[in-house]
Design a protein around this motif. Sequence first.
Motif, PDB file in Angstrom:
ATOM      1  N   VAL A 162       0.841  -1.203   0.000  1.00  0.00           N
ATOM      2  CA  VAL A 162       0.000   0.000   0.000  1.00  0.00           C
ATOM      3  C   VAL A 162       0.872   1.247   0.000  1.00  0.00           C
ATOM      4  O   VAL A 162       0.618   2.208  -0.746  1.00  0.00           O
ATOM      5  CB  VAL A 162      -0.954   0.001   1.212  1.00  0.00           C
ATOM      6  CG1 VAL A 162      -1.609   1.372   1.390  1.00  0.00           C
ATOM      7  CG2 VAL A 162      -2.037  -1.057   1.039  1.00  0.00           C
ATOM      8  N   ASN A 163       1.937   1.240   0.822  1.00  0.00           N
ATOM      9  CA  ASN A 163       2.854   2.382   0.835  1.00  0.00           C
ATOM     10  C   ASN A 163       3.485   2.602  -0.531  1.00  0.00           C
ATOM     11  O   ASN A 163       3.606   3.747  -1.001  1.00  0.00           O
ATOM     12  CB  ASN A 163       3.956   2.167   1.880  1.00  0.00           C
ATOM     13  CG  ASN A 163       3.455   2.331   3.296  1.00  0.00           C
ATOM     14  OD1 ASN A 163       2.434   2.954   3.535  1.00  0.00           O
ATOM     15  ND2 ASN A 163       4.169   1.760   4.246  1.00  0.00           N
ATOM     16  N   LYS A 164       3.909   1.521  -1.173  1.00  0.00           N
ATOM     17  CA  LYS A 164       4.516   1.630  -2.509  1.00  0.00           C
ATOM     18  C   LYS A 164       3.505   2.176  -3.504  1.00  0.00           C
ATOM     19  O   LYS A 164       3.815   3.049  -4.320  1.00  0.00           O
ATOM     20  CB  LYS A 164       5.029   0.253  -2.954  1.00  0.00           C
ATOM     21  CG  LYS A 164       5.633   0.246  -4.356  1.00  0.00           C
ATOM     22  CD  LYS A 164       6.835   1.182  -4.457  1.00  0.00           C
ATOM     23  CE  LYS A 164       7.407   1.198  -5.861  1.00  0.00           C
ATOM     24  NZ  LYS A 164       8.513   2.181  -5.995  1.00  0.00           N
ATOM     25  N   GLY A 165       2.268   1.681  -3.431  1.00  0.00           N
ATOM     26  CA  GLY A 165       1.220   2.181  -4.319  1.00  0.00           C
ATOM     27  C   GLY A 165       0.942   3.661  -4.103  1.00  0.00           C
ATOM     28  O   GLY A 165       0.729   4.424  -5.053  1.00  0.00           O
ATOM     29  N   ASN A 166       0.968   4.086  -2.830  1.00  0.00           N
ATOM     30  CA  ASN A 166       0.751   5.504  -2.531  1.00  0.00           C
ATOM     31  C   ASN A 166       1.831   6.373  -3.161  1.00  0.00           C
ATOM     32  O   ASN A 166       1.551   7.462  -3.681  1.00  0.00           O
ATOM     33  CB  ASN A 166       0.731   5.728  -1.019  1.00  0.00           C
ATOM     34  CG  ASN A 166      -0.502   5.149  -0.366  1.00  0.00           C
ATOM     35  OD1 ASN A 166      -1.504   4.874  -1.027  1.00  0.00           O
ATOM     36  ND2 ASN A 166      -0.452   4.949   0.942  1.00  0.00           N
ATOM     37  N   VAL A 192      -8.312  -2.807   3.896  1.00  0.00           N
ATOM     38  CA  VAL A 192      -9.214  -1.698   3.560  1.00  0.00           C
ATOM     39  C   VAL A 192      -8.471  -0.561   2.873  1.00  0.00           C
ATOM     40  O   VAL A 192      -9.023   0.098   1.974  1.00  0.00           O
ATOM     41  CB  VAL A 192      -9.968  -1.183   4.804  1.00  0.00           C
ATOM     42  CG1 VAL A 192     -10.890  -2.251   5.354  1.00  0.00           C
ATOM     43  CG2 VAL A 192      -9.008  -0.720   5.882  1.00  0.00           C
ATOM     44  N   GLU A 193      -7.210  -0.309   3.273  1.00  0.00           N
ATOM     45  CA  GLU A 193      -6.459   0.775   2.643  1.00  0.00           C
ATOM     46  C   GLU A 193      -6.218   0.481   1.164  1.00  0.00           C
ATOM     47  O   GLU A 193      -6.355   1.361   0.308  1.00  0.00           O
ATOM     48  CB  GLU A 193      -5.123   0.987   3.354  1.00  0.00           C
ATOM     49  CG  GLU A 193      -5.241   1.449   4.792  1.00  0.00           C
ATOM     50  CD  GLU A 193      -5.337   0.285   5.768  1.00  0.00           C
ATOM     51  OE1 GLU A 193      -5.483  -0.877   5.301  1.00  0.00           O
ATOM     52  OE2 GLU A 193      -5.279   0.532   6.983  1.00  0.00           O
ATOM     53  N   ALA A 194      -5.844  -0.767   0.860  1.00  0.00           N
ATOM     54  CA  ALA A 194      -5.573  -1.140  -0.525  1.00  0.00           C
ATOM     55  C   ALA A 194      -6.845  -1.045  -1.373  1.00  0.00           C
ATOM     56  O   ALA A 194      -6.819  -0.535  -2.497  1.00  0.00           O
ATOM     57  CB  ALA A 194      -5.003  -2.559  -0.587  1.00  0.00           C
ATOM     58  N   ILE A 195      -7.967  -1.524  -0.843  1.00  0.00           N
ATOM     59  CA  ILE A 195      -9.223  -1.497  -1.601  1.00  0.00           C
ATOM     60  C   ILE A 195      -9.677  -0.054  -1.842  1.00  0.00           C
ATOM     61  O   ILE A 195     -10.088   0.319  -2.951  1.00  0.00           O
ATOM     62  CB  ILE A 195     -10.321  -2.296  -0.866  1.00  0.00           C
ATOM     63  CG1 ILE A 195      -9.895  -3.751  -0.692  1.00  0.00           C
ATOM     64  CG2 ILE A 195     -11.633  -2.229  -1.632  1.00  0.00           C
ATOM     65  CD1 ILE A 195     -10.796  -4.540   0.242  1.00  0.00           C
ATOM     66  N   TYR A 196      -9.583   0.776  -0.801  1.00  0.00           N
ATOM     67  CA  TYR A 196     -10.016   2.178  -0.926  1.00  0.00           C
ATOM     68  C   TYR A 196      -9.147   2.915  -1.946  1.00  0.00           C
ATOM     69  O   TYR A 196      -9.652   3.610  -2.838  1.00  0.00           O
ATOM     70  CB  TYR A 196      -9.936   2.870   0.428  1.00  0.00           C
ATOM     71  CG  TYR A 196     -10.518   4.269   0.433  1.00  0.00           C
ATOM     72  CD1 TYR A 196     -11.885   4.462   0.553  1.00  0.00           C
ATOM     73  CD2 TYR A 196      -9.705   5.391   0.306  1.00  0.00           C
ATOM     74  CE1 TYR A 196     -12.434   5.737   0.556  1.00  0.00           C
ATOM     75  CE2 TYR A 196     -10.233   6.670   0.303  1.00  0.00           C
ATOM     76  CZ  TYR A 196     -11.598   6.838   0.438  1.00  0.00           C
ATOM     77  OH  TYR A 196     -12.133   8.101   0.423  1.00  0.00           O
ATOM     78  N   ASN A 197      -7.829   2.749  -1.836  1.00  0.00           N
ATOM     79  CA  ASN A 197      -6.929   3.433  -2.758  1.00  0.00           C
ATOM     80  C   ASN A 197      -7.072   2.906  -4.178  1.00  0.00           C
ATOM     81  O   ASN A 197      -6.915   3.659  -5.147  1.00  0.00           O
ATOM     82  CB  ASN A 197      -5.488   3.306  -2.274  1.00  0.00           C
ATOM     83  CG  ASN A 197      -5.244   4.085  -1.001  1.00  0.00           C
ATOM     84  OD1 ASN A 197      -6.109   4.813  -0.542  1.00  0.00           O
ATOM     85  ND2 ASN A 197      -4.072   3.928  -0.415  1.00  0.00           N
ATOM     86  N   LEU A 198      -7.375   1.612  -4.309  1.00  0.00           N
ATOM     87  CA  LEU A 198      -7.640   1.050  -5.627  1.00  0.00           C
ATOM     88  C   LEU A 198      -8.853   1.729  -6.255  1.00  0.00           C
ATOM     89  O   LEU A 198      -8.852   2.066  -7.448  1.00  0.00           O
ATOM     90  CB  LEU A 198      -7.879  -0.459  -5.510  1.00  0.00           C
ATOM     91  CG  LEU A 198      -8.261  -1.204  -6.792  1.00  0.00           C
ATOM     92  CD1 LEU A 198      -7.156  -1.104  -7.828  1.00  0.00           C
ATOM     93  CD2 LEU A 198      -8.580  -2.666  -6.487  1.00  0.00           C
TER      94      LEU A 198
END
Length: 287
Positions: A162-166, A192-198
């Motif tokens: 998630v950090n890398k994606g951000n 939840v963070e990954a799904i929301y950011n996706l």
Amino acid sequence: FLKLISIPYACLDQKAGDDKEIACTMNKITGTKSIDSLDEKLRKEQKEADKFIRNAARLLAPVLGKDGCISGYSWLCEKLKDKHPRISYELEIEMAVEHLKGREYHKSIASFKKFEKIDRLMKTMATTNLSSIYFLEQDYKQADEYANMAVQHTRYNASALVNKGNCLFAADDLDGARSVFLEAVGVQADCVEAIYNLGLVNVRIGQHDEARQAFEKLHSIIPNDPCVIYQIAATYEEQNNLDDAIKWLNVLITRVPNDAGVLSRLGQLLCEQEEEAHGLHYQLESY
């Protein structure tokens, strides 16, 4: 607590424990089974004993010190460092998080950096948290460096991904960010963070159906979160499906009845649907 941590129990050495923990994670993902039943039994017993000690420490930390959790964590780490170094490291990381909650960023960063040269799992935890801190401080270069380190140490780490994606999202590499967030969801389906950011990335690239699917999946996990409900309404509005957008905004105002912006937007959409009386009502409520 001192009696508890003095109880001897058979355990794997630290490096073996790390390797077993990583192997266990990979086995869950690939669907394979471990064949070393003795090591598995020892690992299970060690994990259970560590859980008792960890829970006891977390209960004690807030009540040991007069200045909150910090002095309590310091005392606990000192008592644990000889016989239970791994738990001591984990509590030091939790103490660094307490510094972060208190907006003492420099103390938090200094604490996390101590773990960069320890074992692999501790290094992963530290670099993941450091990446988050630097991202919050908008130091995206440092955030990306630590995110890369965390992913390299343990690829099956949803938080590190998630950090890398951000970081990719901040660099406007939307396709790269989308790919990494999907990988994070593959590692941890309820992250939840990954799904929301996706969902946010899909909105940015115009994939509104996929964005809505992500937000609706997230809504099934955290049904009362106003941000998720708002995003569902927004995706319907982007697709000019005003009836469904109004329906979700009505759901949203049951969660945040005093949000002037939401009430105003609902009033505007109702007016566009030629429901002026209802629209005026919500505009007045917003005012």
